[in-house]
Design an enzyme around this catalytic site. Structure first.
Site, mmCIF file in Angstrom:
data_model
loop_
_atom_site.group_PDB
_atom_site.id
_atom_site.type_symbol
_atom_site.label_atom_id
_atom_site.label_comp_id
_atom_site.label_asym_id
_atom_site.label_seq_id
_atom_site.Cartn_x
_atom_site.Cartn_y
_atom_site.Cartn_z
ATOM 1 N N TYR A 64 0.861 -1.189 0.000
ATOM 2 C CA TYR A 64 0.000 0.000 0.000
ATOM 3 C C TYR A 64 0.886 1.224 0.000
ATOM 4 C CZ TYR A 64 -3.353 3.523 1.654
ATOM 5 O OH TYR A 64 -4.136 4.643 1.787
ATOM 6 N N LYS A 119 4.619 9.073 8.750
ATOM 7 C CA LYS A 119 4.366 8.451 10.051
ATOM 8 C C LYS A 119 5.351 8.898 11.149
ATOM 9 C CE LYS A 119 1.266 5.153 8.103
ATOM 10 N NZ LYS A 119 1.150 4.193 7.050
ATOM 11 N N ASP A 128 9.367 2.861 -0.522
ATOM 12 C CA ASP A 128 8.342 3.430 0.350
ATOM 13 C C ASP A 128 8.682 3.025 1.783
ATOM 14 O OD1 ASP A 128 6.176 4.172 1.823
ATOM 15 O OD2 ASP A 128 4.685 3.493 0.361
HETATM 16 C C1 LIG Z 1 0.533 4.703 5.666
HETATM 17 C C2 LIG Z 1 1.269 4.439 4.424
HETATM 18 C C3 LIG Z 1 1.232 5.310 3.322
HETATM 19 C C4 LIG Z 1 0.268 6.453 3.242
HETATM 20 O O1 LIG Z 1 0.493 7.404 4.217
HETATM 21 P P1 LIG Z 1 -0.712 8.394 4.629
HETATM 22 O O2 LIG Z 1 -0.071 9.365 5.544
HETATM 23 O O3 LIG Z 1 -1.749 7.528 5.264
HETATM 24 O O4 LIG Z 1 -1.208 9.005 3.371
HETATM 25 C C5 LIG Z 1 2.069 5.073 2.264
HETATM 26 N N1 LIG Z 1 2.896 4.018 2.258
HETATM 27 C C6 LIG Z 1 2.957 3.152 3.275
HETATM 28 C C7 LIG Z 1 3.913 2.019 3.241
HETATM 29 C C8 LIG Z 1 2.125 3.320 4.382
HETATM 30 O O5 LIG Z 1 2.142 2.418 5.366
#
Ligand SMILES: *Cc1c(COP(=O)(O)O)cnc(C)c1O
Length: 419
Positions: free
Chosen positions: A140, A261, A235
């Site tokens: 994701y 995060k 990511d």
């Molecule tokens: C949470 C997440 C996102 C998206 O971040 P948001 O701040 O919720 O838009 C993208 N990549 C990964 C791996 C994530 O866990």
């Protein structure tokens, strides 16, 4: 208001009663718990009931809830003004810490992980003059149109939209390959290498439950896209600063890195970065447009700096991992005693209990988990005061603020719940 009135009011205000879908508890059934406050490893619902929390805001809270250093920093920053639409000292402060810890030459702050991956992809397309993006099934990267895509009918075909409202014309620019499958990656590039702008991947997959990357897959990610002139986008929105101070270290050759995060201390944040030469394609230096009214917001920057100050000693990582290992062992014993087909996957302070006899290697295997059993387990744990992420396909986060007592209580509850 009590829990039930809050849920009812919310249902009248927000689709599904929530502002982000996993919070609705749809995949485990039962009633979502409205949280009124948090403290260390605990959250308290609107009626004052206490839970040991493993959601941790889905990742940011590696120091637990309401860490005094973070709260104090945000309070001090707020008193100085909440936004300016101008360069601020906090951005320079956090930007410098990020670059020093990660080796990225340039970064840009945004407001969410979704924005970070969206712009990283735009940059990669501009840098290569190509359109196609490769992602992996079960990873994701936020809710951008081009990333809400599921695999087409074969591994060498382009993807299909995985959400209503995403045009097939956009989904069709994304290919979806299986995670941990270096051969599928090689085959894709052999056939489509010169059309492919970038590969985006979770350095450690945390959004299909925790799925660990295998060495051969990581090696192929670092070698194959580059050999075909495509960029690698790591990511690290979950994994950045989660396992150690800096990036996860799984994809050291990545051209662009997305963060979020943890680096915002629990406030809305995202960032992406890379070599100066690629990043200088961004406006105002280059032709790739990107902007944000509240990007680099002073409250967020202050929270991030306070967070990174705490993490820089390395101590919170040692502590969180020790506790997570303790939890992994306790859950393992509970699984064996109860003789249920389940397995625990852990890396550092991240962990998932899969209702599947062996740890999954990819999303197809993760999906074989018994989600009905997970739902019953989730409810039984909740009854015992343990708040787990409300889906089989989420990662549990242990913080440095968890305690042996909280972990022990979790293990006792798991013994009962698995029976
Ligand atoms: C949470 C997440 C996102 C998206 O971040 P948001 O701040 O919720 O838009 C993208 N990549 C990964 C791996 C994530 O866990």
């Amino acid at each position: 208001m009590d829990n039930q009135s809050l849920r009812e009011s919310a249902r009248a205000l927000f689709p599904g009663g929530v502002n982000s879908p996993v919070r609705s508890f749809r995949s485990v059934g039962g009633n979502p718990v409205p949280i009124a406050r948090g403290e260390g490893p605990y959250v308290f619902d609107a009626e004052g009931r206490r839970y040991v929390d493993y959601i941790a805001a889905f990742g940011p809270l590696i120091l637990g809830h309401a860490h005094p250093a973070v709260v104090g920093a945000v309070q001090r920053a707020a008193a100085e003004g909440t936004a300016f639409g101008a360069l601020t000292p906090g951005e320079v402060e956090l930007g410098r810490r990020l670059c020093e810890a990660t080796g990225l030459e340039r970064v840009r702050f945004v407001n969410s992980g979704t924005e970070a991956t969206m712009t990283a992809i735009r940059l990669a397309r501009a840098a290569t003059g190509r359109d196609i993006i490769v992602k992996f099934d079960g990873c994701y990267h936020g809710h951008n149109d081009g990333l809400l895509v599921k695999a087409g009918s074969g591994v060498a075909t382009l993807g299909l939209s995985d959400s209503a409202g995403v045009p097939e014309a956009i989904a069709g620019l994304t290919a979806v390959l299986p995670y941990n499958d270096p051969e599928a990656l090689r085959a894709w590039f052999a056939a489509n290498g010169e059309r492919t702008a970038a590969v985006i991947v979770e350095s450690i997959a945390g959004n299909m439950g925790l799925v660990l990357p295998e060495p051969a897959f990581l090696a192929a990610l670092q070698e194959v896209p580059r050999a075909h002139g495509a960029l690698l986008i790591a990511d690290e929105v979950i994994t950045g600063f989660r396992l150690r101070y800096g990036l996860s270290g799984r994809l050291p050759g990545a051209d662009l890195v997305c963060l979020g995060k943890i680096i915002g201390g629990g406030l809305p944040v995202g960032a992406f970065g890379g070599r100066a030469e690629v990043m200088s394609l961004l406006t105002p230096e280059g032709p790739v447009y990107q902007a944000g009214t509240l990007s680099g917001n002073p409250l967020v920057m202050a929270a991030g700096v306070a967070m990174l100050d705490q993490l820089a000693t390395g101590q919170p990582y040692r502590r969180a991992e020790e506790l997570a290992r303790h939890l992994e062992n306790g859950l393992g014993t509970a699984i064996r005693r109860a003789e249920v087909p389940a397995s625990v996957v852990r890396d550092g302070s991240m962990l998932t209990l899969f209702f599947r006899a062996t740890p999954p290697r990819d999303y197809a295997e993760a999906r074989e988990s018994d989600t009905a059993a997970f739902a019953r387990f989730h409810a039984a744990m909740l009854e015992r005061g343990i708040l787990l992420p409300p889906s089989q396909f989420e990662t549990w986060f242990v913080s440095a603020a968890h305690t042996e007592a909280a972990i022990d209580a979790t293990v006792v509850a798991a013994h009962e719940a698995l029976r």
